[in-house]
Write an enzyme that holds these catalytic residues in place. Structure first.
Site, PDB file in Angstrom:
ATOM      1  N   ASP A 444       0.839  -1.203   0.000  1.00 31.80           N
ATOM      2  CA  ASP A 444       0.000   0.000   0.000  1.00 31.80           C
ATOM      3  C   ASP A 444       0.870   1.248   0.000  1.00 31.80           C
ATOM      4  O   ASP A 444       0.837   2.043   0.924  1.00 31.80           O
ATOM      5  CB  ASP A 444      -0.943  -0.021   1.213  1.00 31.80           C
ATOM      6  N   GLU A 445       1.656   1.392  -1.052  1.00 35.26           N
ATOM      7  CA  GLU A 445       2.524   2.558  -1.194  1.00 35.26           C
ATOM      8  C   GLU A 445       2.621   2.919  -2.681  1.00 35.26           C
ATOM      9  O   GLU A 445       1.937   3.806  -3.133  1.00 35.26           O
ATOM     10  CB  GLU A 445       3.897   2.275  -0.577  1.00 35.26           C
ATOM     11  N   ASP A 452      14.354   7.479  -4.608  1.00 33.09           N
ATOM     12  CA  ASP A 452      14.536   6.190  -5.266  1.00 33.09           C
ATOM     13  C   ASP A 452      14.785   6.393  -6.761  1.00 33.09           C
ATOM     14  O   ASP A 452      15.687   5.791  -7.353  1.00 33.09           O
ATOM     15  CB  ASP A 452      13.301   5.295  -5.064  1.00 33.09           C
ATOM     16  N   GLU A 720      14.189  -4.338  -0.996  1.00 30.08           N
ATOM     17  CA  GLU A 720      14.272  -3.031  -0.341  1.00 30.08           C
ATOM     18  C   GLU A 720      15.386  -2.995   0.700  1.00 30.08           C
ATOM     19  O   GLU A 720      16.094  -2.013   0.848  1.00 30.08           O
ATOM     20  CB  GLU A 720      12.932  -2.730   0.358  1.00 30.08           C
ATOM     21  N   HIS A 741      12.228  -3.393  -5.097  1.00 27.16           N
ATOM     22  CA  HIS A 741      12.557  -2.010  -4.751  1.00 27.16           C
ATOM     23  C   HIS A 741      13.872  -1.704  -5.457  1.00 27.16           C
ATOM     24  O   HIS A 741      14.922  -2.135  -5.023  1.00 27.16           O
ATOM     25  CB  HIS A 741      12.767  -1.967  -3.237  1.00 27.16           C
TER      26      HIS A 741
HETATM   27  C1  BGC Z   1       9.883   4.004   0.512  1.00 25.87           C
HETATM   28  C2  BGC Z   1      11.293   4.337   0.134  1.00 25.87           C
HETATM   29  C3  BGC Z   1      11.381   5.810   0.259  1.00 25.87           C
HETATM   30  C4  BGC Z   1      11.309   6.059   1.739  1.00 25.87           C
HETATM   31  C5  BGC Z   1      11.567   7.437   2.176  1.00 25.87           C
HETATM   32  C6  BGC Z   1       9.728   4.299   1.974  1.00 25.87           C
HETATM   33  O1  BGC Z   1       8.471   4.041   2.435  1.00 25.87           O
HETATM   34  O2  BGC Z   1       9.516   2.733   0.189  1.00 25.87           O
HETATM   35  O3  BGC Z   1      11.856   3.683  -0.868  1.00 25.87           O
HETATM   36  O4  BGC Z   1      12.399   6.455  -0.397  1.00 25.87           O
HETATM   37  O5  BGC Z   1      10.119   5.594   2.271  1.00 25.87           O
HETATM   38  O6  BGC Z   1      12.658   7.437   2.876  1.00 25.87           O
END
Ligand code: BGC
Length: 947
Positions: A444-445, A452, A720, A741
């Protein structure tokens, strides 16, 4: 001689894009000629080129990387173009015909925004029937639907793209698409149906459950169908209150949660639609590349889990959806649920957090091919429930969805694990370049995290032609930034995630356009983004000035070296590198990028101003963080790497810092500890500062933390976290743990630049000139890379044979040149295409340990025995664990220092990173200097060429 890759704004035959001033590019190939001597571009309104609107004539001024077309464009018009190229050997090539078609430009809309006259939660299908009495010679549909839409004409989907009108800051601009529907309309009765879903416009999006209706609370459609008849007349069918709405069979849709499709559902009612007063100001012809099914995968297996579930294994963590064939009985409900991994052999979704990631289908009893419409999933495993009869994998197809980019890069080495790592990063790009560069595609993102995207943008531009993709992202970023006083948000589009201004994340504004310029050589990206680039640095400068004009950036919120392993607080993801150091480093770096961009754009004064700023920041960083003898006051991997990469170290101390990094790594047992900031540069800095061997050590480490750890654990994408999955197969946590990721996939840029050695150069971008400087290591037998650049196809190959001899092969495309740097070479020992330089008329010279050769287009081979053997030599200077890793060495050691044979594993794990020489001072392992020297003589005999 032939011409290929004909693109407009780096898109093949773009239909209905906002092209600004169109820039045409092409590649000439299949020739022994070296240079383009002239070219001609012709543009016409018809395919036969009878109605020519532009003809450059045979011109010396046509740059195949980007030729800006000096014509005023008409709306809704298809322009055909072709090129002729003359080469220095007298050859002439004429291209096929390419085209681009303009959208409505400033043409007013006749269509009205409409919304259905029923509950706003119910998904609508807008319908309109119309009769055509006259034959149609061409037909277009101009459409925008909110949240997401698909349009059908006479029961057939228009176009091959999905998830339109794509994802962007809808509050600031809306993209409409153009469809060529000539083949879908017919004389007589026709029908249009546009079905809508929530998307991030209206559906759930954001953190901790997110919010709904982020951009709007109503479904809306704008649709204008223009039908051109043979007699020159036009019929326009457009959305207004003469349209009707039906309740959709799609009962629910959401990016995170999936879709429910009830094939039986109908209430048989035709509902009125209401016109909305939404206006047209935000509308803009599309910039987003189409999101299409780029690949299809078949499940490799159907299996039953210990918990009794039936699961498909796609064999690859992929993004998109599964399409299936079914003839399930009427009323039966088939449920597909999507996941990235299994736990204890069972289906597992906890790391998706609140995302349901499912598809429910209620069958109407008819044989159907079924897919979702307004969602997508990140998955390797699919749990199938409610299936009538046995689940047969042939009935399922994995549709891999991403933005329609050409793959440009490929790389293969003698090490299968490294090859898999390369593919994992490529799959990370496929999975997360779905219109917006997202952090992850499954939980859920799924947001356009700027940091990134920034750290991966270099790798991405090698892998695929990302010009148009990043151009749209940059446009969106600048739009968001424009209402934030230059601050770059954390995510683009911002949607529910307010806030930003973090170093490294904000650098998406400067680093991405610069990378794009470097790779494709079209300065239009810098023109488009310049204010955004400068706006970001001005934002930093204001922060600096507000805190005393120290030319350091010491205030504000920053993510730091996100997820690095050297943080003091194990619960903090921000790593151990001082935040103000990272921020100040980026302050210096970004100011320099603005200066460089200004120079390219001929803005000399601004260039000077920002160069001066960058130099001032560098001086301030040196004063604050370097001792007078040149030591960096911060002693961790990322700090050292950033100082070297961003040129913060005083020149005279560069070597010392490189040595300090070596020492640091040794203390860290030659394992990385870096996060989002340090990782992308780590191996590049090592290779470029005399520590190439360590870059390979880090690449080839298989134990945690390392890139290959995930590969040996079966990863098919980049994780990730360095330890997303633990050695026992258990997930390390569910809070923030995606298995797709791409950030750490940025190692691939090092593979292209340093393993294969293909480097774009700033003063001749777009690979018109390259620096070919491969840096082999004895632990690989060979590496082969191909890169289909904007200037043409490069190949770079090297091979290390059993005798330790190095061979290189380079292919340089037509109209391009390269400076080749051969490592550890002596001019007199190098053979080029089998002959020594004495017999050849090439410009070659010795530059330190390298031989440099200036080359033009063609295929070139070099061979020599390197001055330093590319073999592994053993010595007492090597870490004990490395020595004990070789059977022969083990025996030699056991003969002379018998204690070593009896060391328990645990002890080796603790002390093994220290060299035998260092350990010889320990009371438990006393070895005299003489014995060590004797040992060295014996160990030196043992050579290993490859693993
Ligand atoms: C994301 C990262 C992002 C970070 C912020 C996370 O929730 O998945 O890849 O850059 O938050 O620091």
């Amino acid at each position: 001689m032939k011409i290929k890759n004909m693109k407009t704004n780096r898109i093949t035959n773009p239909l209905g894009f906002d092209l600004g001033k169109p820039r045409l590019s092409f590649v000439t190939y299949d020739t022994t000629a070296k240079k383009q001597t002239a070219a001609q571009i012709q543009v016409a309104l018809d395919e036969k080129f009878t109605d020519i609107v532009f003809d450059s004539g045979e011109s010396l001024a046509i740059d195949s990387l980007a030729f800006e077309l000096p014509i005023k464009l008409k709306p809704c018009t298809r322009y055909f173009w072709r090129v002729t190229v003359w080469a220095d050997n007298g050859e002439v090539a004429a291209s096929d015909t390419a085209w681009f078609e303009t959208a409505k430009l400033a043409e007013p809309w006749e269509a009205k925004w409409i919304t259905p006259d029923f509950d706003k939660e119910i998904h609508p299908v807008f319908v309109r029937d119309f009769d055509l009495l006259k034959e149609v010679v061409s037909a277009r549909a101009y459409v925008c639907g909110l949240g997401l839409y698909e349009i059908e004409i006479n029961g057939e989907k228009a176009g091959d793209e999905y998830l339109t009108p794509n994802f962007n800051a809808y509050d600031k601009w809306l993209q409409y698409q153009t469809y060529d529907i000539t083949d879908l309309v017919r004389t007589g009765q026709n029908s249009v149906e546009v079905s809508l879903g929530n998307g991030l416009y209206k559906g759930r999006f954001g953190f901790e459950g997110g919010e709904t209706e982020v951009y709007g609370d109503q479904f809306a459609l704008l649709c204008e169908i223009v039908l051109n008849h043979a007699d020159g007349t036009t019929t326009i069918i457009h959305s207004d209150d003469s349209w009707a709405a039906r309740k959709s069979k799609i009962l629910f849709s959401g990016l995170y949660d999936g879709e429910i499709y009830d094939a039986i559902f109908t209430d048989g009612t035709s509902y009125n639609v209401k016109m909305l007063d939404s206006g047209y100001d935000r509308l803009k012809a599309r910039l987003s590349l189409p999101v299409v099914v780029k690949e299809e995968l078949k499940p490799i297996e159907v299996f039953n889990t210990p918990a009794g579930e039936t699961v498909l294994d796609m064999g690859q963590n992929m993004v998109g959806w599964v399409q299936f064939r079914t003839n399930a009985t009427k009323g039966s409900e088939i449920v597909l649920q999507y996941a990235e991994l299994l736990q204890e052999g069972n289906f597992y979704q906890d790391n998706l957090r609140t995302a349901k990631a499912e598809f429910r289908y209620i069958s109407n009893g008819e044989e159907s091919t079924v897919r979702p419409h307004f969602t997508y999933y990140g998955f390797r495993y699919v749990k199938v429930s409610g299936w009538n009869g046995e689940v047969n994998k042939d009935d399922f197809t994995g549709c891999v969805l991403y933005s329609d980019m050409d793959q440009t890069g490929g790389l293969e080495t003698s090490n299968p694990l490294v090859n898999r790592l390369f593919l994992n990063a490529l799959w990370g790009q496929k999975g997360n370049f779905l219109d917006v560069p997202t952090d992850c595609p499954q939980r859920d993102e799924r947001m356009g995290w700027t940091g990134d995207a920034q750290v991966f943008s270099g790798t991405a531009a090698f892998n695929m032609d990302t010009y148009a993709f990043f151009s749209k992202y940059g446009y969106d970023l600048a739009k968001e930034q424009s209402s934030l006083n230059g601050m770059v948000p954390m995510v683009v589009p911002m949607a529910t995630v307010k806030g930003g201004g973090s170093s490294a994340w904000g650098e998406a504004a400067t680093v991405i356009p610069w990378n794009v310029y470097l790779h494709y050589g079209d300065k239009a990206i810098l023109e488009q983004q310049f204010e955004s680039m400068k706006g970001w640095v001005d934002f930093i400068k204001r922060a600096d000035e507000a805190s005393g004009s120290k030319r350091l950036w010491t205030t504000g919120f920053h993510f730091g070296d996100w997820l690095a392993l050297d943080g003091e607080d194990p619960n903090s993801p921000m790593g151990g590198t001082e935040i103000a150091f990272i921020s100040s480093a980026y302050y210096c770096y970004s100011s320099m990028l603005v200066a460089k961009a200004a120079k390219v754009l001929g803005k000399e004064e601004i260039a000077c101003e920002y160069e001066l700023l960058s130099n001032e920041v560098r001086a301030a960083v040196q004063a604050e963080y370097f001792t007078s003898t040149g030591r960096l006051a911060l002693n961790n991997q990322t700090a050292l790497v950033v100082a070297l990469f961003m040129d913060l170290v005083p020149d005279e101390h560069r070597n010392r810092l490189a040595k300090d990094l070596r020492e640091r790594l040794k203390k860290d047992r030659n394992h990385l500890k870096t996060g989002f900031v340090g990782t992308p540069y780590l191996c590049r800095v090592l290779s470029e500062n005399g520590n190439n061997d360590l870059a390979y050590t880090l690449l080839l480490n298989k134990d945690y933390p390392s890139w290959l750890y995930a590969v040996t654990m079966g990863a098919t994408t980049i994780w990730e976290r360095w330890n997303s999955v633990l050695p026992d197969g258990k997930i390390s946590g569910t809070d923030m743990n995606s298995l797709n990721h791409y950030a750490y996939g940025s190692i691939v840029e090092w593979m292209y630049r340093n393993v294969a050695g293909i480097n774009p150069v700033e003063d001749q971008p777009g690979f018109r000139h390259v620096r070919l400087a491969p840096q082999p290591d004895y632990r690989l037998k060979y590496a082969n890379a191909r890169l289909d650049t904007a200037a043409g196809l490069y190949e770079s190959q090297w091979e290390l044979n059993e005798e330790g001899q190095l061979k290189f092969k380079f292919v340089i495309p037509f109209n391009a040149t390269a400076t080749v740097e051969l490592p550890d070479a002596k001019l007199e020992n190098v053979l080029m295409n089998g002959r020594s330089f004495n017999d050849l008329e090439v410009s070659a010279n010795q530059s330190g340990k390298q031989v440099q050769v200036e080359l033009n287009s063609g295929t070139w081979e070099f061979s020599y025995t390197p001055e330093v053997a590319y073999l592994k030599y053993y010595s007492t200077h090597l870490p004990l664990s490395e020595l004990l890793g070789n059977e022969e060495v083990k025996h030699v050691l056991a003969d002379t220092v018998p204690q070593t044979a009896a060391f328990p594993q645990e002890m080796i794990a603790n002390i093994g990173h220290q060299s035998l020489r260092e350990l010889s001072h320990m009371p438990f392992l006393p070895i005299s200097a003489e014995v060590l020297d004797e040992l060295d003589v014996k160990l030196n005999e043992i050579k290993v060429i490859v693993q």
